[in-house]
Write a protein that holds these residues in place. Structure first.
Motif, PDB file in Angstrom:
ATOM      1  N   LYS A  53       7.801  22.836  12.995  1.00  0.00           N
ATOM      2  CA  LYS A  53       7.008  22.296  12.064  1.00  0.00           C
ATOM      3  C   LYS A  53       6.173  21.282  12.438  1.00  0.00           C
ATOM      4  O   LYS A  53       6.377  20.819  13.446  1.00  0.00           O
ATOM      5  CB  LYS A  53       7.981  21.596  10.867  1.00  0.00           C
ATOM      6  N   PRO A  54       5.061  20.841  11.718  1.00  0.00           N
ATOM      7  CA  PRO A  54       3.995  20.035  12.133  1.00  0.00           C
ATOM      8  C   PRO A  54       4.318  18.476  11.970  1.00  0.00           C
ATOM      9  O   PRO A  54       5.100  18.182  11.204  1.00  0.00           O
ATOM     10  CB  PRO A  54       2.743  20.579  11.366  1.00  0.00           C
ATOM     11  N   VAL A  55       3.834  17.811  12.880  1.00  0.00           N
ATOM     12  CA  VAL A  55       3.777  16.270  12.602  1.00  0.00           C
ATOM     13  C   VAL A  55       2.542  15.832  12.120  1.00  0.00           C
ATOM     14  O   VAL A  55       1.449  16.302  12.660  1.00  0.00           O
ATOM     15  CB  VAL A  55       4.010  15.726  14.036  1.00  0.00           C
ATOM     16  N   GLU A  56       2.395  15.363  10.662  1.00  0.00           N
ATOM     17  CA  GLU A  56       1.385  15.148  10.074  1.00  0.00           C
ATOM     18  C   GLU A  56       0.764  13.707  10.147  1.00  0.00           C
ATOM     19  O   GLU A  56       1.753  12.893  10.191  1.00  0.00           O
ATOM     20  CB  GLU A  56       1.690  15.445   8.566  1.00  0.00           C
ATOM     21  N   GLN A  57      -0.422  13.587  10.274  1.00  0.00           N
ATOM     22  CA  GLN A  57      -1.095  12.199   9.969  1.00  0.00           C
ATOM     23  C   GLN A  57      -1.762  12.178   8.750  1.00  0.00           C
ATOM     24  O   GLN A  57      -2.423  13.083   8.072  1.00  0.00           O
ATOM     25  CB  GLN A  57      -2.217  12.005  11.216  1.00  0.00           C
ATOM     26  N   THR A  58      -1.420  10.931   7.960  1.00  0.00           N
ATOM     27  CA  THR A  58      -1.938  10.710   6.647  1.00  0.00           C
ATOM     28  C   THR A  58      -3.370   9.828   7.033  1.00  0.00           C
ATOM     29  O   THR A  58      -3.338   8.842   7.760  1.00  0.00           O
ATOM     30  CB  THR A  58      -1.053   9.789   5.998  1.00  0.00           C
ATOM     31  N   LEU A  59      -4.254  10.450   6.410  1.00  0.00           N
ATOM     32  CA  LEU A  59      -5.826   9.727   6.453  1.00  0.00           C
ATOM     33  C   LEU A  59      -5.948   9.109   5.366  1.00  0.00           C
ATOM     34  O   LEU A  59      -5.991   9.538   4.119  1.00  0.00           O
ATOM     35  CB  LEU A  59      -6.889  10.762   6.833  1.00  0.00           C
ATOM     36  N   SER A  60      -6.244   7.600   5.371  1.00  0.00           N
ATOM     37  CA  SER A  60      -6.263   6.651   4.271  1.00  0.00           C
ATOM     38  C   SER A  60      -7.553   5.826   4.524  1.00  0.00           C
ATOM     39  O   SER A  60      -8.105   5.610   5.597  1.00  0.00           O
ATOM     40  CB  SER A  60      -5.035   6.034   4.237  1.00  0.00           C
ATOM     41  N   LEU A  61      -7.866   5.336   3.329  1.00  0.00           N
ATOM     42  CA  LEU A  61      -8.745   4.052   3.399  1.00  0.00           C
ATOM     43  C   LEU A  61      -8.226   2.788   2.758  1.00  0.00           C
ATOM     44  O   LEU A  61      -7.388   3.088   1.741  1.00  0.00           O
ATOM     45  CB  LEU A  61      -9.958   4.287   2.545  1.00  0.00           C
ATOM     46  N   ILE A  62      -7.991   1.915   3.455  1.00  0.00           N
ATOM     47  CA  ILE A  62      -7.479   0.515   3.067  1.00  0.00           C
ATOM     48  C   ILE A  62      -8.321  -0.585   2.806  1.00  0.00           C
ATOM     49  O   ILE A  62      -9.567  -0.877   3.331  1.00  0.00           O
ATOM     50  CB  ILE A  62      -6.586  -0.087   4.512  1.00  0.00           C
ATOM     51  N   THR A  63      -8.166  -1.233   1.498  1.00  0.00           N
ATOM     52  CA  THR A  63      -8.912  -2.521   1.151  1.00  0.00           C
ATOM     53  C   THR A  63      -8.025  -3.515   1.210  1.00  0.00           C
ATOM     54  O   THR A  63      -6.820  -3.546   1.305  1.00  0.00           O
ATOM     55  CB  THR A  63      -9.180  -2.020  -0.361  1.00  0.00           C
ATOM     56  N   LEU A  64      -8.577  -4.812   1.332  1.00  0.00           N
ATOM     57  CA  LEU A  64      -8.022  -5.847   1.324  1.00  0.00           C
ATOM     58  C   LEU A  64      -7.985  -6.420  -0.241  1.00  0.00           C
ATOM     59  O   LEU A  64      -9.343  -6.943  -0.633  1.00  0.00           O
ATOM     60  CB  LEU A  64      -8.636  -7.142   2.314  1.00  0.00           C
ATOM     61  N   GLY A  65      -6.982  -6.274  -0.953  1.00  0.00           N
ATOM     62  CA  GLY A  65      -7.056  -6.539  -2.305  1.00  0.00           C
ATOM     63  C   GLY A  65      -7.611  -5.307  -2.858  1.00  0.00           C
ATOM     64  O   GLY A  65      -7.680  -4.517  -2.564  1.00  0.00           O
ATOM     65  N   GLU A  66      -7.773  -5.474  -4.256  1.00  0.00           N
ATOM     66  CA  GLU A  66      -8.143  -4.526  -5.242  1.00  0.00           C
ATOM     67  C   GLU A  66      -9.659  -3.862  -4.846  1.00  0.00           C
ATOM     68  O   GLU A  66     -10.349  -4.839  -4.480  1.00  0.00           O
ATOM     69  CB  GLU A  66      -7.973  -4.722  -6.665  1.00  0.00           C
ATOM     70  N   PRO A  67      -9.939  -2.683  -4.625  1.00  0.00           N
ATOM     71  CA  PRO A  67     -11.405  -2.361  -4.548  1.00  0.00           C
ATOM     72  C   PRO A  67     -12.279  -2.666  -5.268  1.00  0.00           C
ATOM     73  O   PRO A  67     -12.193  -2.716  -6.636  1.00  0.00           O
ATOM     74  CB  PRO A  67     -11.189  -0.784  -4.248  1.00  0.00           C
TER      75      PRO A  67
END
Length: 262
Positions: free
Chosen positions: A229-243
């Motif tokens: 089975k694969p090892v998955e990377q989650t691709l995300s955007l992070i903000t500091l506080g609400e966007p």
């Protein structure tokens, strides 16, 4: 009397016009200023390189992208040098590492917005005949329990692990998924600075095993070791506080664009 009444009215109208003009200028500047994204090279290769123009068009925002590493992107975000961080590992695992190196920062303000996912590629040199392994065997390689390719049906030769150090999302994902957050260890580990350096070493070193970005592995034509089975990377955007509205527009556009490609 009439002149006295008209005077204040004229002043109020002038102030209202000036206020509208200043508001328009401020709005224009906010729209014109590009949003800065820093962080994961995996996120950049998978999402921004092929889709940035479409994301900009759909969101109505100009975007400046600085690919370095997941951890560096989060640091830039918290230091005010980026509007959003691009990440390719779980926020929890990255924050756990950052708290040790940079305690006291307001990590609770970080907000994560998942955009897509991709799998990690276990890449080898073209001369290596090994093409299959279990995740259990890969884990034992990472802990130093398996150190020779013969244990996987290959040649009698030492396994040389090639990894990108310094907060890369691929290594963080590997350590989180297979080692419960512990560090890779073993007698033959080569740390490199960039993903491109990693693929370059694997291309040259017959006994190398590298953990690479899938898009880069395919681009370089490197053979892969397949696991059950694969090892998955989650691709995300992070903000500091609400966007902000502009940030939210980019997040929504990125999700919409990626959804069409799946």
């Amino acid at each position: 009397m009439i002149g006295n009444v008209q005077g204040p009215r004229k002043h109020r109208r002038l102030l209202a016009v000036l206020s509208l003009m200043l508001g328009f200028v401020a709005f224009s500047q906010a729209v014109a200023d590009p949003l800065s994204l820093q962080g994961s090279t995996t996120f950049n290769r998978r999402i921004m390189e092929p889709h940035q123009a479409e994301i900009e068009a759909k969101s109505g925002q100009d975007i400046t992208v600085i690919p370095n590493r997941t951890m560096l992107g989060i640091i830039a975000l918290m230091e005010g040098r980026a509007h959003m961080a691009m990440t390719s590992a779980s926020l929890e695992s990255e924050v756990s590492k950052l708290k040790k190196a940079m305690p006291g920062l307001d990590y609770d303000r970080l907000k994560v917005f998942e955009i897509s996912s991709t799998r990690v590629a276990f890449v080898v040199n073209a001369a290596n005949p090994v093409r299959k392994a279990t995740l259990g065997q890969v884990t034992k390689i990472l802990t130093g329990e398996i150190t020779n390719w013969s244990a996987l049906g290959g040649k009698d030769a030492p396994i040389r692990l090639i990894v990108v150090g310094g907060g890369g999302g691929v290594l963080t994902t590997i350590e989180s998924e297979l080692l419960n957050g512990q560090s890779v260890r073993g007698p033959n580990i080569i740390y490199v600075k960039t993903a491109l350096q990693l693929t370059g070493v694997v291309e040259q070193e017959p006994n190398a095993l590298g953990f690479a970005q899938l898009a880069l592995a395919k681009q370089k034509g490197l053979p892969e070791i397949v696991t059950e089975k694969p090892v998955e990377q989650t691709l995300s955007l992070i903000t500091l506080g609400e966007p902000t509205g502009a940030m939210k527009a980019v997040i929504d556009a990125a999700r919409a664009v990626l959804e069409k490609t799946m």
